[in-house]
Scaffold this active site. Structure first.
Site, PDB file in Angstrom:
ATOM      1  N   LYS C 120       0.808  -1.209   0.000  1.00 49.93           N
ATOM      2  CA  LYS C 120       0.000   0.000   0.000  1.00 49.93           C
ATOM      3  C   LYS C 120       0.846   1.264   0.000  1.00 49.93           C
ATOM      4  O   LYS C 120       0.469   2.285  -0.557  1.00 49.93           O
ATOM      5  CB  LYS C 120      -0.958   0.002   1.198  1.00 49.93           C
ATOM      6  CG  LYS C 120      -1.899  -1.208   1.236  1.00 49.93           C
ATOM      7  CD  LYS C 120      -2.697  -1.355  -0.038  1.00 49.93           C
ATOM      8  CE  LYS C 120      -3.282  -2.747  -0.181  1.00 49.93           C
ATOM      9  NZ  LYS C 120      -3.864  -3.017  -1.494  1.00 49.93           N
ATOM     10  N   GLU C 203      -2.784   7.225   7.789  1.00 40.99           N
ATOM     11  CA  GLU C 203      -3.190   8.288   6.869  1.00 40.99           C
ATOM     12  C   GLU C 203      -4.316   9.086   7.476  1.00 40.99           C
ATOM     13  O   GLU C 203      -5.006   8.640   8.391  1.00 40.99           O
ATOM     14  CB  GLU C 203      -3.585   7.711   5.499  1.00 40.99           C
ATOM     15  CG  GLU C 203      -4.835   6.849   5.571  1.00 40.99           C
ATOM     16  CD  GLU C 203      -5.247   6.303   4.214  1.00 40.99           C
ATOM     17  OE1 GLU C 203      -4.449   6.336   3.266  1.00 40.99           O
ATOM     18  OE2 GLU C 203      -6.391   5.843   4.123  1.00 40.99           O
ATOM     19  N   ARG C 294      -7.217  -7.654  -8.813  1.00 50.22           N
ATOM     20  CA  ARG C 294      -7.968  -8.910  -8.894  1.00 50.22           C
ATOM     21  C   ARG C 294      -9.413  -8.577  -9.219  1.00 50.22           C
ATOM     22  O   ARG C 294      -9.794  -7.421  -9.293  1.00 50.22           O
ATOM     23  CB  ARG C 294      -7.915  -9.634  -7.548  1.00 50.22           C
ATOM     24  CG  ARG C 294      -8.373  -8.688  -6.435  1.00 50.22           C
ATOM     25  CD  ARG C 294      -8.632  -9.377  -5.139  1.00 50.22           C
ATOM     26  NE  ARG C 294      -8.697  -8.420  -4.035  1.00 50.22           N
ATOM     27  CZ  ARG C 294      -9.803  -7.814  -3.627  1.00 50.22           C
ATOM     28  NH1 ARG C 294     -10.965  -8.025  -4.247  1.00 50.22           N
ATOM     29  NH2 ARG C 294      -9.780  -6.980  -2.610  1.00 50.22           N
TER      30      ARG C 294
END
Lengths: 535, 167, 489
Positions: C120, C203, C294
């Site tokens: 990430k 974050e 995916r």
């Protein structure tokens, strides 16, 4: 069947006066019943709580199927005895529905004198078991009794209908194939120990229930052995060692659940089939009974007005309506069941007795249960009537009443005196149930009459000794005699002594009779059979 | 003695009585009549309640009655009074820590014989992507641990049995 | 069209997605093989597949994560390609490499792309450096010693996330900075367990943004198209519950901008299969959240409005084919909603539920992607999602009504589900008006709590009438006594 056309004027002065009076009597009855059922000293309620016991009324509520009726019997037993300290004779008895079965519930009320048996307690239990025998009703015993009240043992121990009769009746029930289940919720001592033992099934509540012939103090006194009640006869011991008890319950509610399960397995023989159609309410409101029953017990009223407020559609098929009119006979339906009604509309004459005797035989042949509505001061007296053989005609009526095989039900609506009490299926003639209305009086002769006779006797005794009584002195003798006589012929005295199965608010009569009638059909009806009629 | 059904942990007492037309349902604070149920198949039927007809899908699995009515699904458990009243009042029941939800054991932080107090962490479980700590409900001694690390368990499974000190 | 270079595909997954993939394989005339753990023997995928190969492990989930066994199963099935589905090994670059190394086509993007987007932090840096918007963020590995204090400096509310994470696992919201340390510890522990990688980042947490994602499709030749957005804001604990497309929150202009951004990100990443770029939308501003390399759970809504079979496109892409259509060929038609049926009790804090599926009836006229069948045991071993209901209608309002009808018609007895919650959401005013965000369920706890007593009498009546002891006790009472009721004298 023709509907009775009521002649009662609900707006009349008389009706309204009666209505007020009888509503007061009904309210008094309800209040006395409430007190007998629920009014207990705080210490007794506290004791139950401490012992982790439910109040008897709550036990019964849990036992019964919800949303089904309970016909409580003899709620006011012993209300005139023992200074009023033993409400209900410390027993609760009634007909209720458990797991769909009509049963007799017999419960010791341990909030009264720890459930001790007084003479009238024994009488009430014996009567409950007589009802079970006569109507073949299974019995659920809720046992929580401290034992017999010894100071009065002479009045409940040795005689034929004393406490031994309870055990005898239990045995007879069992022999008849009518099962019993007992829940032991307190100590069952001495004769009380046999109540669960003679039941087909018994359940003991752990911690509070115990069965033994002699309790720990008796054992200690007799042998010096120190033993706790639970060790001596508790749930664990009797269900695992002695085999005296069948089921071990961890709480009263658990025991009740087990009992309900047991009753659900009882064999249910087919009930006796009698003529029945779909029920229909009376055309007249039952509460109008209050306005019809006279305030003055001596006032005459038409028993058809009562019948109109008891039976289906107020329809009544009267038998011999033009003959011997002081005895009203006829067919009607009660909750659909056909019944034969025999009701007083005045004093009994020879022809009334013949009419009644004939009608009872018709009902007996026809398998039609009989309902007696009493308002009778007795048979007519006098030379003329004796010459016509009123005694032998009265004997015919008494013979049929005694011998009829169909179930009989008796309501003491107003007066019940003299041989009229007997000829109209009084307690001695084994009607399945006897109920009184609160206004009713029962005695060998009417109070005024009796007081007159008694005063006369007293006056004569004094006269023999040379005295002569002034009007004032005569009244002084008469008043207390009248007062005591009235007291002892009241419905409350009668019910206190178990001469009936309870006082009914007149508006409850129809339903009470339906429950009683349904219960009675658990027993077969024998073929009619009579003794010798004096012709 | 009323019948009782448990729904989402709450007991509902009721009684059914027969009437000329179907049945009457007696609930705690209302009577609904008539009610009737017509089975259409092993798993479907029509409930008639207060004049309305509701299609019902059902499965009876022992004491559990699974129902689907009007888009809602509920599971009701019939409480057999014999069992229910017998179970109560049992003073000898050992203290246990039960699984609040199904899951898997992440780590066990006590061993048998350890003395714990109320609130002591007994184990960490993982369920719904979250770790939850199972704490001791009371003071006591760890008697037995019923699961191993990584083992899965169902809701309400007994995870740890405790005994009371001095018992 | 030239023939595909493989005739058998091994599905390395389970549940509804395995069954859904089998359907497309059948359509394409390919043989399907599934690897399954014993516990799943009685599931739709195993009964539908042409070949089912049993695998085993310490736990059911471990067997599905066992690369060696999966590849052995592919060999055994003589599979020329492997579809990883979603979750499990689908975003495991090493696995993708191992599959590719055995000469089996991995149906997904290149392992390097998986690696890039799977991390990430790297993904954020990559996106940011290409000039796309991301939310402010501090990364632990930049300076592990000061991670907490740097996070603290960024201020609350913030989100602590595992670098290797996905699907909400291990995420912690911190609103009170006093709880930051604890949240970091817990997130680290969960990250370590789930991903074998305890690295974290924090974050800025946008309060109540919307979750909007864009479906993209790329091929070997560098063509990338988007298939419009999906609105996935109805969530609980970062778990999506209801998805729809188009999003009621986007203007035409904003839709074009966000879809275009997604295409450019995918193109920058050299993306060559189906993927999803996730954004957080706050007002008219959107920020890159992450890219999922995916197939997504909620892909069917895209299929409904575009008519594109995404699994088929994945297979074609893996086979090296060029995209058969260009961006202008893809038309959004109508509105689609997906409802996720979970084995959980929203009324009890979404606690997972278990049980045996005793009765299962799906509504007509809607698409059902089901991972369960009657007789199957629902265990806590896997993700609690049981099935998806997908509806498609000309307008959003019609879709919502259809979804409401469908979820009420769905009958699943034996295991508690969130169906009641789904029905409540799709009839909730805010949802109907399209006014919701990721905090919607949290702010409206009444939706999860439900109306406890609503309609209870019908349930009690049915249960009473279906329970023999209850009915028997009613029937046992003589007619007279029933009629007299609770009479007392």
């Amino acid at each position: 069947m023709q509907r009775i056309g009521s002649a009662a004027d609900v707006d009349s002065q008389e009706f309204r006066r009666n209505d007020l009076h009888n509503r007061q009597l009904a309210a008094e009855l309800k209040e006395r019943q409430r007190l007998a059922r629920f009014d207990r000293p705080e210490k007794d309620i506290e004791r139950l709580r401490r012992q982790n016991k439910l109040f008897v009324r709550n036990r019964i509520a849990a036992l019964l199927d919800p949303e089904t009726p309970f016909l409580e019997l003899s709620t006011l037993a012993a209300n005139k005895a023992y200074n009023g300290e033993v409400p209900g004779a410390a027993q609760v008895v009634g007909i209720g529905i458990v797991a769909g079965r009509e049963v007799i519930v017999h419960a010791d009320d341990s909030s009264v004198k720890s459930g001790a048996w007084y003479p009238l307690s024994v009488k009430k239990i014996v009567r409950a078991l007589d009802i079970a025998i006569e109507n073949r009703l299974p019995v659920v015993h809720l046992c929580d009794c401290a034992g017999g009240f010894l100071p009065l043992q002479a009045e409940f121990f040795a005689d034929r209908y004393h406490a031994g009769r309870i055990l005898r009746n239990q045995s007879i029930l069992s022999r008849m194939g009518v099962p019993q289940v007992a829940i032991v919720m307190g100590q069952c001592t001495a004769a009380g120990a046999y109540v669960p033992a003679l039941s087909e099934y018994n359940i003991v509540v752990e911690g509070t229930g115990a069965i033994f012939l002699g309790g720990p103090p008796v054992v200690k006194a007799a042998t010096g052995e120190q033993v706790s009640a639970q060790e001596l006869g508790g749930a664990l011991m009797h269900t695992s060692v002695s085999g005296t008890s069948d089921y071990f319950a961890t709480s009263e509610l658990h025991a009740i659940a087990i009992a309900r399960n047991v009753v659900a397995r009882f064999h249910q023989p087919a009930k006796t089939c009698i003529d029945r159609v779909a029920p229909e309410p009376p055309a007249y409101d039952a509460s109008e009974l209050y306005g019809i029953i006279p305030e003055d017990a001596r006032a005459q009223f038409d028993m058809r007005e009562i019948i109109a407020r008891l039976v289906d559609g107020s329809r009544f098929d009267e038998y011999q309506p033009r003959y011997a009119t002081s005895l009203v006979c006829g067919f009607a339906r009660l909750y659909g069941y056909q019944v034969g009604i025999v009701a007083n509309n005045g004093v009994l004459f020879g022809d009334s007795a013949l009419k009644g005797a004939h009608f009872i035989q018709i009902c007996d042949k026809n398998r039609t249960p009989l309902l007696f509505l009493q308002n009778v001061t007795g048979f007519m007296v006098g030379r003329e009537y004796e010459r016509r053989g009123i005694t032998k005609d009265g004997a015919k009526l008494i013979m049929t009443v005694s011998s009829a095989s169909v179930p009989k039900f008796t309501i003491i609506c107003n007066s019940s005196h003299g041989a009229g009490t007997y000829a109209m299926s009084g307690r001695a003639f084994d009607p399945r149930f006897v109920f009184s209305w609160p206004n009713s009086q029962i005695s060998a002769m009417g109070a005024e009459q009796a007081a007159g006779v008694l005063t006369h006797v007293k006056a004569r005794q004094l006269a023999r000794n040379g005295g002569r009584l002034s009007e004032q002195e005569l009244a002084g003798i008469r008043e207390p005699v009248l007062e005591e006589y009235r007291e002892r012929s009241s419905a409350y005295y009668a019910t206190s002594e178990l001469w009936d199965d309870g006082i009914l608010d007149p508006v409850d009569t129809r339903t009470a009779l339906a429950i009683a009638l349904s219960a009675s059909l658990n027993a077969p009806i024998d073929a009619p059979q009579y003794g010798v009629f004096r012709m | 003695m009323y019948h009782s059904f448990e729904v989402d942990g709450v007991d509902h007492t009721l009684w059914l009585s027969a009437s000329r037309h179907g049945y009457r349902l007696h609930l705690r604070d209302e009577v609904i009549a008539p009610v009737a149920f017509t089975e259409r198949s092993d798993s479907s039927g029509i409930l008639t309640i207060a004049g309305q007809s509701e299609p019902v899908r059902f499965v009876i699995d022992g004491e559990l009655i699974h129902l689907h009515i009007r888009g809602r699904t509920r599971t009701l458990r019939y409480i057999d009074p014999l069992g229910a009243y017998a179970a109560g009042n049992d003073g000898t029941c050992p203290l246990v820590a039960r699984a609040p939800m199904p899951g898997r054991v992440v780590a066990i932080t006590v061993s048998p014989g350890d003395s714990v107090s109320a609130g002591t962490a007994l184990m960490m479980i993982e369920s719904m992507k979250l770790e939850t700590i199972i704490r001791s409900p009371q003071d006591g001694i760890v008697e037995r641990i019923h699961v191993k690390e990584n083992e899965s368990f169902e809701h309400d499974a007994v995870l740890v049995t405790l005994s009371k000190e001095g018992f | 069209m030239p023939q595909l270079p493989f005739d058998t595909v091994l599905i390395a997954n389970r549940g509804e997605i395995a069954a859904r993939i089998v359907k497309t394989l059948r359509k394409l005339g390919l043989r399907s093989a599934v690897a399954y753990h014993e516990i799943d023997a009685r599931t739709p995928a195993v009964s539908m597949a042409d070949l089912a190969i049993q695998i085993s492990g310490n736990t059911p989930i471990a067997s599905y994560l066992d690369t060696r066994q999966i590849i052995a199963a592919a060999d055994q099935a003589r599979a020329g390609a492997l579809h990883p589905g979603y979750g499990l090994l689908s975003e495991n670059a090493e696995f993708a490499r191992a599959v590719t190394d055995t000469g089996i086509a991995f149906i997904g993007p290149l392992p390097d792309t998986i690696e890039l987007m799977g991390d990430k932090i790297r993904a954020r840096n990559f996106v940011q450096s290409n000039g796309f918007p991301v939310t402010p963020c501090v990364i632990e590995e930049d300076d592990p010693a000061t991670f907490a204090s740097r996070a603290q400096a960024m201020g609350a509310p913030l989100l602590v996330k595992p670098s290797a994470g996905g699907g909400g696992k291990g995420m912690r919201i911190v609103r009170d900075l006093n709880t930051l340390e604890a949240a970091i510890e817990q997130a680290r522990s969960e990250a370590g367990r789930y991903f074998g990688d305890a690295r974290l980042y924090a974050e800025r947490h946008l309060e109540y943004p919307r979750h909007i994602e864009v479906q993209v499709l790329g091929d070997r030749l560098g063509n990338v198209v988007h298939l419009y957005e999906r609105e996935c804001s109805v969530q609980r604990r970062f778990q999506k519950i209801i998805e729809e497309t188009p999003s009621p929150a986007l203007s035409q202009e904003l839709r074009a901008r966000i879809c275009d951004t997604a295409v450019r990100i995918a193109r920058a990443a050299n993306y060559r299969n189906a993927g999803t770029v996730e954004f957080l939308l706050s007002g008219d501003d959107f920020y890159f959240l992450e890219m999922n390399t995916r197939l997504q759970v909620e892909h069917p809504v895209t299929e409904m409005i575009t008519g594109v079979d995404l699994v088929a496109e994945q297979i074609y892409a893996a086979a090296g084919r060029e995209l058969a259509f260009s961006q202008s060929d893809i038309v959004s038609n109508g509105h689609a909603i997906e409802l996720r049926l979970y084995a959980e009790a929203p009324e009890r804090g979404y606690a997972p539920t278990t049980g045996k599926v005793l009765l299962l009836e799906y509504p007509n006229d809607v698409r059902i992607d089901s991972g369960i069948m009657q007789g199957q045991h629902i265990t806590p071993a896997f993700d609690p999602m049981l099935a998806k209901i997908i509806v498609h209608s000309p307008s959003r309002m019609e879709s919502v009504l259809k979804a409401h009808r469908a979820v009420r018609e769905l009958v699943l007895l034996g295991c508690e589900t969130n169906a009641n919650l789904l029905a409540r959401i799709v009839s909730d005013e805010a949802f109907l008006g399209g006014h919701f965000h990721v905090g919607y369920l949290e702010q409206n706890p009444h939706l999860a709590a439900g109306n406890f007593s609503a309609g209870m009498s019908a349930f009690l009546a049915s249960a009473a009438l279906l329970t023999r002891p209850v009915r028997d006790s009613a029937d046992a009472v003589p007619e007279l006594h029933s009629a007299l009721g609770n009479w007392r004298n």
